[in-house]
Design an enzyme around this catalytic site. Sequence first.
Site, PDB file in Angstrom:
ATOM      1  N   HIS A 205     -14.047   0.805 -23.497  1.00 53.37           N
ATOM      2  CA  HIS A 205     -15.514   0.250 -23.678  1.00 53.37           C
ATOM      3  C   HIS A 205     -15.734  -0.694 -23.056  1.00 53.37           C
ATOM      4  CE1 HIS A 205     -15.988   3.639 -26.998  1.00 53.37           C
ATOM      5  NE2 HIS A 205     -16.920   3.781 -26.125  1.00 53.37           N
ATOM      6  N   HIS A 305     -17.474  11.469 -16.850  1.00 55.12           N
ATOM      7  CA  HIS A 305     -18.029  11.158 -18.199  1.00 55.12           C
ATOM      8  C   HIS A 305     -18.818  12.000 -18.760  1.00 55.12           C
ATOM      9  CE1 HIS A 305     -20.582   8.516 -20.705  1.00 55.12           C
ATOM     10  NE2 HIS A 305     -19.610   8.156 -21.085  1.00 55.12           N
TER      11      HIS A 305
END
Length: 395
Positions: A205, A305
């Site tokens: 992240h 993604h």
Amino acid sequence: MLTVNRTRPAGPAGRITRVETLMLGTSWRDFGYVRVHTDEGLTGIGEITHPYRVREVCALTEALAQRHLIGADPFDIEELWLRVYQGDFLRGGDMGGVALSGLDQAMYDLMGKALGVPAYRLTGGACRDEVRVYANGWYTGEREPETFAAKAKETVAKGFTALKFDPFGPGLHELERAELRRSVDLVAAVREAIGPDADLFIEGHARFAMPTAARLVRELEPFDIGWFEEPMPWTHIERYAELRQRAAFPISGGEHFHNRYEYKPLFATNAVDIIQPDLSMAGGFTEVRKLAAIADTHGMLVAPHNSNSPLCTTVSVHATLGIPNFKILETFDGLLEDYVFDALKGTLPIVDGHIGLPTAPGLGVELVDEVFEEHPPSHRFWNMFADGWEKRNRT
């Protein structure tokens, strides 16, 4: 070129007459969608989900359409993309990237419906018979090794041959020593639970400074991971290549970039081994195909993604079928309520960790307004830097 051309004969989809947006609330996040109408009675849809700013993206999408798309031919896709991006001075960014991506998806939906073919037939055809996907969002319980191990086993038992998770909990730049040990213990437990034959991807992240990222690269090596995703903030992009040299596994990233221009420093520095553009963030079909081609010139793979709804999953399948250097696709579909699938009639199902060839014209999905009315957006905020974020509770 940046004004609507009404002198050329329109294609079989006709001309765009109206654009509307819809929002759907779930227990995780609000999903956003755009629906484009033409004077031939066709409608095309796209996903415009933003993790936190769905309302704002919906407003921007409608404004962009009014300025640049009304009266246009959906088949003029390259011109439409440039008109919205260049003509509106978007210059990239997350909200503009999401809005443009959803509008681009809707154009391909319209073109496919007008021609009676699935959208993937317009984006390179098929290089494969099915698309392999990996599970994310499966680790929603207590952050303990035995809990994550049990949930990982359940996920693999459903047929998934790959899964991803963020073991690190809250924090930014550094990890306390106890937190680092706990994170590594979680990875060890999950790897043992799923065995050696399933792929395991680790999510960072984009949070860690170089010293912590380098330490994690060493700590993760025994667990045979398929990639370490976004270990550092992209403000440190010049150090990604250095980290790659230290890693015994691939480094991946790119979900935060919204077009080829934002991707330029990533390619210029060979920052990653695997790029991760999002079909609902990085410019839709039109732009992601270009990103995949550029990645191929750098010897990089493509693993899109997709932390969005099943519509983006379906869109991503259409797109990746024609990408030769495609690796695997992310999905959160298993995390969602049943009514989400009712609201998105026709999304492609996951069977044993794979999604097969679409057959319906366009994207093959229709928005069911009645379900949207029953589940309005909540406008809540999911804070991944707070303790317990992996449970995906709302504040």
